[in-house]
Write an enzyme that holds these catalytic residues in place. Structure first.
Site, PDB file in Angstrom:
ATOM      1  N   PHE A   1       5.624 -15.746   4.213  1.00 55.07           N
ATOM      2  CA  PHE A   1       6.146 -14.807   3.215  1.00 55.07           C
ATOM      3  C   PHE A   1       5.576 -13.418   3.454  1.00 55.07           C
ATOM      4  CE2 PHE A   1       2.251 -16.513   1.440  1.00 55.07           C
ATOM      5  CZ  PHE A   1       1.633 -15.422   0.866  1.00 55.07           C
ATOM      6  N   CYS A   2       6.287 -12.418   2.933  1.00 56.74           N
ATOM      7  CA  CYS A   2       5.848 -11.025   2.998  1.00 56.74           C
ATOM      8  C   CYS A   2       6.441 -10.291   1.796  1.00 56.74           C
ATOM      9  CB  CYS A   2       6.254 -10.377   4.320  1.00 56.74           C
ATOM     10  SG  CYS A   2       8.042 -10.391   4.617  1.00 56.74           S
ATOM     11  N   THR A   3       6.324  -8.985   1.754  1.00 58.59           N
ATOM     12  CA  THR A   3       6.710  -8.237   0.560  1.00 58.59           C
ATOM     13  C   THR A   3       8.190  -8.371   0.223  1.00 58.59           C
ATOM     14  OG1 THR A   3       4.984  -6.623   1.091  1.00 58.59           O
ATOM     15  CG2 THR A   3       6.616  -5.988  -0.569  1.00 58.59           C
TER      16      THR A   3
ATOM     17  N   GLY B   1      10.635  -9.391   2.906  1.00 60.43           N
ATOM     18  CA  GLY B   1      11.323 -10.267   3.846  1.00 60.43           C
ATOM     19  C   GLY B   1      11.381  -9.797   5.276  1.00 60.43           C
TER      20      GLY B   1
ATOM     21  N   ILE C   1       8.235 -11.615  -1.642  1.00 62.96           N
ATOM     22  CA  ILE C   1       7.466 -11.693  -2.883  1.00 62.96           C
ATOM     23  C   ILE C   1       8.196 -10.983  -4.022  1.00 62.96           C
ATOM     24  CG2 ILE C   1       5.274 -11.087  -3.994  1.00 62.96           C
ATOM     25  CD1 ILE C   1       4.130 -10.984  -1.037  1.00 62.96           C
TER      26      ILE C   1
END
EC number: 1.14.-.-
Length: 296
Positions: free
Chosen positions: A174-176, A178, A203
């Site tokens: 996951f990241c901020t 995508g 996220i």
């Protein structure tokens, strides 16, 4: 009320520099501010403005070659979150320094926020946070692995050194918003990892969709605009930005001896030279003078 739009799209631009003038002119004409990156692999950035202004810029971007599938996330703010508009030409829209990585070819399996909790609760799933160390420090998912990278470009080396830990594991990343997972999942697939998943919308989508009482997220999510951080429901978080190191701090940290506005905080005080600090003080002085002129 201002609209904030965080956007990205992977496509092929033969001459990204040729796209800059019209895009920058439109943003300025619409009163839209922020930063957009153009590269041969696509577009990425965050902008803020009125509803009409943001809609005009998004329509322009979606009309670019191959950009009809443009992804973006919106939030609202009571203030403009950028001082001016920048359109920059880069080698990559998110820097990984892996020329063979191409998210247009393949990525991991998308997992919606509604299905994310069930996935990461499985014992054979390793959850990896692909963001930078200062982002992870203020918030992450329960049980997530922190690679402690200072930049996304360090991720491949971290994986190479640690991949033995994940034998026979499914990987959930996951990241901020995508974009980093588009590249990191493509990279892992290229390394022979078979079961790779990533959080669709990142996220930010999770915090918007999942109620806090059902959430496995702890803390705040760092964002790359003047909000600095957001929490559940995309409500603005408590963090401020140290303009010496661009890292998030809390209001209480301003009372520490190492803090000087625009110059340093406890995280970076020992990391910069006296010459650096003098340069930052001069920059802060010019910022304050500009503010005074604007109020006059």
């Amino acid at each position: 009320m201002f609209i904030i739009a965080a956007l990205y799209h992977f496509t092929r631009f033969e001459n990204p520099a040729a796209l800059k003038p019209a895009l920058l002119e439109l943003c300025k004409a619409q009163g839209v501010t922020g930063t957009l990156l153009l590269a041969p692999e696509g577009v990425n950035g965050t902008i803020t403005g009125s509803r009409a202004g943001i809609d005009a810029v998004l329509a322009h971007l979606k009309a670019l070659p191959g950009c009809d599938g443009l992804e973006w996330k919106e939030a609202q703010s009571e203030r403009a979150n950028f001082g001016k508009m920048k359109v920059r030409i880069k080698r990559e829209i998110v820097t990984m320094k892996q020329p063979d990585v191409d998210p247009r070819a393949k990525t991991g399996h998308y997992v919606t926020p509604a299905d994310w909790n069930a996935l990461i609760a499985q014992p054979d799933v390793a959850v990896i946070d692909t963001r930078n160390d200062y982002e992870v420090e203020i918030g992450t998912f329960e049980g997530a692995i922190d690679p402690k990278t200072r930049s996304f470009g360090e991720f491949p080396a971290w994986w190479e050194a640690n991949k033995h830990r994940f034998h026979n594991k499914k990987i959930a990343m996951f990241c901020t918003g995508g974009i980093r997972c588009e590249k990191s999942t493509n990279y892992l697939l290229g390394q022979g990892v078979e079961d790779v998943f990533h959080l669709k919308g990142g996220i930010l989508q999770y915090l918007e969709d999942i109620p806090q009482d059902q959430s496995t997220w702890n803390g705040a999510c760092f964002v790359f605009d003047n909000r600095v951080s957001v929490g559940h429901g995309l409500q603005e978080g408590p963090h401020l930005l140290c303009h010496g190191c661009r890292q998030p701090i809390l209001p209480a940290d301003k009372k520490r001896a190492e803090y000087e506005e625009g110059v340093s905080c406890h995280k970076c005080f020992d990391q910069t030279t006296s010459e650096d600090k003098a340069r930052f003080r001069e920059r802060q002085k010019q910022i304050e003078l500009a503010r005074k002129r604007a109020r006059a």
